[in-house]
Design an enzyme around this catalytic site. Structure first.
Site, short mmCIF file in Angstrom:
data_model
loop_
_atom_site.label_atom_id
_atom_site.label_comp_id
_atom_site.label_asym_id
_atom_site.label_seq_id
_atom_site.Cartn_x
_atom_site.Cartn_y
_atom_site.Cartn_z
N GLN A 14 13.21 -21.56 11.75
CA GLN A 14 12.40 -22.76 11.97
C GLN A 14 11.78 -23.24 10.66
O GLN A 14 11.73 -24.45 10.39
CB GLN A 14 11.33 -22.49 13.03
CG GLN A 14 11.92 -22.37 14.43
CD GLN A 14 10.90 -22.16 15.52
OE1 GLN A 14 9.71 -22.09 15.27
NE2 GLN A 14 11.38 -22.05 16.76
N ASN A 40 2.25 -15.96 18.95
CA ASN A 40 1.74 -14.75 18.29
C ASN A 40 2.83 -13.79 17.83
O ASN A 40 3.90 -13.77 18.42
CB ASN A 40 0.79 -14.03 19.26
CG ASN A 40 -0.48 -14.82 19.47
OD1 ASN A 40 -1.03 -15.36 18.52
ND2 ASN A 40 -0.93 -14.91 20.70
N HIS A 87 -5.82 -13.72 14.09
CA HIS A 87 -5.91 -14.03 15.53
C HIS A 87 -5.43 -12.79 16.28
O HIS A 87 -4.28 -12.69 16.71
CB HIS A 87 -5.05 -15.24 15.87
CG HIS A 87 -4.97 -15.49 17.36
ND1 HIS A 87 -6.07 -15.80 18.11
CD2 HIS A 87 -3.93 -15.45 18.22
CE1 HIS A 87 -5.71 -15.94 19.38
NE2 HIS A 87 -4.41 -15.72 19.47
#
Length: 329
Positions: free
Chosen positions: A113, A132, A188
């Site tokens: 990507q 994630n 995160h």
């Protein structure tokens, strides 16, 4: 109203977050009520038909700002001419999966990507990674887009930021709109550090307003950091609508700016601020203006905060070394 639609690519478009996200984008909540959008939905081949069903629903909603919807299973085509990319699709961790296996599986998604964004996206491309492990997935994608400025790659900690606002507002019995300058530092993950020592509530710091260090350390921080697991336990599925809402907030703020006298949290490539190694994609307190995030400088950190930030940054550095060892960066 602008006459040229903004191309917005959403990966994992047939998933729950994608479904919660797409209709809000089409209604103008991502970029503003005067900006038309063209949606480009990217899915794996076996989920294309479901994405096509969502595209039909988007058409049926007759959004005035929606200029069109296209569905792809090829990243190069999906990112061609894209101005905003929301990378939602990722390989979730399954029972018994080691972290190296998870990073390797996601490398197989985010490396191509990144390459597709590098070769075909618009010059003003902005990328938000939601899937994630978001910080390290963003690092993988960014590494494989060397012609795109690194600052255009971000990872989402706005959900954690919003969760922290909600928990503090609930504790103090005030509306969430009265909470300013919350910060999420680091990764995160469960090691993130939700910081209320610089937050402002009615002219006082968040910590001063709470007046209970034990609550901050033993209830507030773990509750925010582990809220995703709590929602899975209660709902029986991961948070989707709140994640989509946070993605909307992140991009809207990035494009339109932060309110005067406030900041937000976003994971962006570190410039070395606050001792975070350069190049790590870590969450910081940030302001946005002119389509750019800037790290808020000069915040004093006590020993408690420093220890929490360092622990999360260590985890990010370990993840970077792991993907480097796998040849992904």
């Amino acid at each position: 109203m602008s006459s040229t639609p903004v191309n917005v690519t959403v990966t994992g478009a047939a998933g729950q977050i994608g479904y919660a996200l797409l209709f809000r984008i089409a209604s103008g909540q991502l970029l503003g009520a005067d900006t038309p959008v063209r949606l480009r939905l990217l899915e794996i081949p076996q989920a294309v038909r479901a994405a096509e069903g969502t595209a039909l629903e988007l058409e049926d909603s007759a959004f005035p700002l929606l200029a069109g919807v296209d569905v792809f299973d090829d990243a190069k085509r999906a990112f061609e001419g894209t101005n905003v990319a929301l990378l939602v699709g990722a390989r979730p961790r399954t029972k018994g999966m080691e972290r190296g296996d998870l990073l390797s599986a996601n490398g197989g998604i985010f490396k191509p990507q990144g390459e597709a964004i590098n070769s075909g996206a618009a010059e003003d491309i902005r990328v938000l990674v939601v899937g994630n492990p978001a910080n390290t997935n963003a690092l993988i994608a960014q590494t494989h887009a060397p012609d795109v400025p690194a600052e255009r790659f971000t990872a989402m900690t706005r959900l954690d930021h919003n969760r922290a606002i909600a928990q503090l507002a609930k504790k103090l019995g005030v509306p969430s709109a009265e909470i300013r300058k919350i910060t999420i530092w680091g990764n995160h993950s469960a090691t993130q550090y939700p910081d209320i020592f610089h937050a402002q509530v009615g002219g006082r710091s968040g910590a001063e307003a709470v007046g209970d260090q034990k609550w901050i350390a033993e209830e507030f921080i773990p509750r925010v950091a582990k809220r995703g697991a709590e929602i899975i336990e209660v709902r029986g599925a991961s948070s989707a609508a709140s994640a989509a809402s946070a993605a909307i907030d992140h991009v809207y703020t990035w494009v339109n700016g932060t309110p005067e006298g406030d900041w937000t949290s976003a994971a962006i490539p570190s410039d070395g601020s606050y001792g975070v190694p350069e190049g790590l994609i870590s969450s910081f307190p940030v302001t946005a203006a002119g389509g750019k995030f800037e790290i808020v400088q000069g915040l004093e950190l006590d020993a408690f905060s420093r220890e929490k930030i360092d622990a999360s940054v260590r985890e990010l550095a370990e993840e970077r070394e792991a993907v480097r060892a796998l040849g992904l960066i």
